[in-house]
Design an enzyme around this catalytic site. Structure first.
Site, mmCIF file in Angstrom:
data_model
loop_
_atom_site.group_PDB
_atom_site.id
_atom_site.type_symbol
_atom_site.label_atom_id
_atom_site.label_comp_id
_atom_site.label_asym_id
_atom_site.label_seq_id
_atom_site.Cartn_x
_atom_site.Cartn_y
_atom_site.Cartn_z
ATOM 1 N N LYS A 13 0.836 -1.215 0.000
ATOM 2 C CA LYS A 13 0.000 0.000 0.000
ATOM 3 C C LYS A 13 0.870 1.266 0.000
ATOM 4 C CE LYS A 13 -2.173 -0.925 3.884
ATOM 5 N NZ LYS A 13 -1.508 -2.183 4.295
ATOM 6 N N ARG A 88 -9.360 1.254 9.111
ATOM 7 C CA ARG A 88 -8.939 -0.102 9.476
ATOM 8 C C ARG A 88 -10.021 -0.835 10.253
ATOM 9 N NH1 ARG A 88 -3.073 0.897 9.285
ATOM 10 N NH2 ARG A 88 -1.875 -1.001 9.631
ATOM 11 N N ARG A 127 12.156 -5.530 4.744
ATOM 12 C CA ARG A 127 12.032 -4.174 4.194
ATOM 13 C C ARG A 127 12.678 -3.102 5.071
ATOM 14 N NH1 ARG A 127 5.515 -2.746 4.585
ATOM 15 N NH2 ARG A 127 5.478 -2.419 6.843
ATOM 16 N N ARG A 161 11.497 -0.603 10.616
ATOM 17 C CA ARG A 161 10.440 -0.378 11.595
ATOM 18 C C ARG A 161 10.516 -1.402 12.719
ATOM 19 N NH1 ARG A 161 4.906 0.306 8.300
ATOM 20 N NH2 ARG A 161 4.170 -0.715 10.191
ATOM 21 N N ARG A 172 -0.285 -8.163 13.858
ATOM 22 C CA ARG A 172 -0.829 -7.189 12.894
ATOM 23 C C ARG A 172 -1.750 -7.884 11.900
ATOM 24 N NH1 ARG A 172 4.643 -4.868 10.872
ATOM 25 N NH2 ARG A 172 3.434 -3.525 9.491
#
Ligand code: AMP
Length: 217
Positions: A13, A88, A127, A161, A172
């Protein structure tokens, strides 16, 4: 034009939102980025959000709705925005509808990026981003051309992160399937949903999104 990108963590996203921002001048509104900035600045919102984010849970609806409502009022959003990570929950979706109505704005498209769950761990744990310009990288899929140097701005200040680890990702994902995935049915029922395959090359996903936006313009 105002759009929502839906999909689990690691669907792409953020990457796609940044691309649309570049191509179309729409503003990326990432509640995750805004909350991380609040945590880093030690604001009241940041203090409330910190532990929940570290655990991979969802920050309260009131907080994120307030953040988005204020942000949409800023002048740079007048031409349109891409909601990345918001709404969300169904309560957030209902609140968004109300606040867009009150501000005289429309929702032009909700785009769901579909990915295979068993690929998300690899996508997420590898990432990282450039701390200076925000360019996104991945250990396997997109390492910088020169080791430890950002392709985009030349800085050597990369960040990972804290919640991009396998354990937090599981929480999550649970939050996504419990609270967020019902939005797919919600927007389908409202005839506003377009779903696309997020397992193809990043640039191909961007092309598909562009086609959807051209159709809806
Ligand atoms: P993201 O950068 O979108 O992956 O978001 C990182 C974290 O911020 C999430 O795991 C949540 O804890 C929190 N967060 C971001 N957006 C929302 C939202 N719309 N509602 C609740 N929590 C959120």
């Amino acid at each position: 034009m105002n759009i929502i990108l839906l999909g689990p963590p690691g669907a792409g996203k953020g990457t796609q939102a940044r691309q649309i921002e570049k191509n179309r001048g729409l503003v990326q509104l990432s509640t995750g980025d805004m909350l991380r900035a609040a945590v880093a600045a030690g604001t009241e919102v940041g203090l409330k959000a910190k532990l929940v984010m570290e655990a991979g849970g969802l920050v309260s609806d009131d907080i994120v709705i307030g953040i988005i409502s204020d942000r949409i009022d800023e002048p740079d959003c007048a031409n349109g925005f891409i909601l990345d990570g918001f709404p969300r929950t169904l309560a957030q979706a209902a609140a968004l509808e109300e606040l867009l109505k009150a501000k005289g704005k429309a929702l032009n498209a909700v785009i769901e990026i579909r990915v295979d769950d068993d690929k998300l761990v690899e996508r997420i744990t590898g990432r990282f981003t450039c701390g200076a310009c925000g360019e996104g990288y991945h250990d396997t899929f997109r390492p910088p051309k020169v080791e430890n140097v950002c392709d985009n701005c030349g800085a050597s200040d990369f960040k990972r992160r804290a919640d991009d680890n396998e354990e937090t990702l599981r929480s999550r994902l649970l939050a996504y399937y419990k609270e967020t995935s019902p939005l797919i049915g919600y927007y389908f029922a409202k005839d506003n949903l377009v779903s696309l395959d997020g397992m193809v090359a990043m640039s191909d996903v961007t092309v598909k999104i562009e086609t959807i936006l051209n159709d809806r313009a």
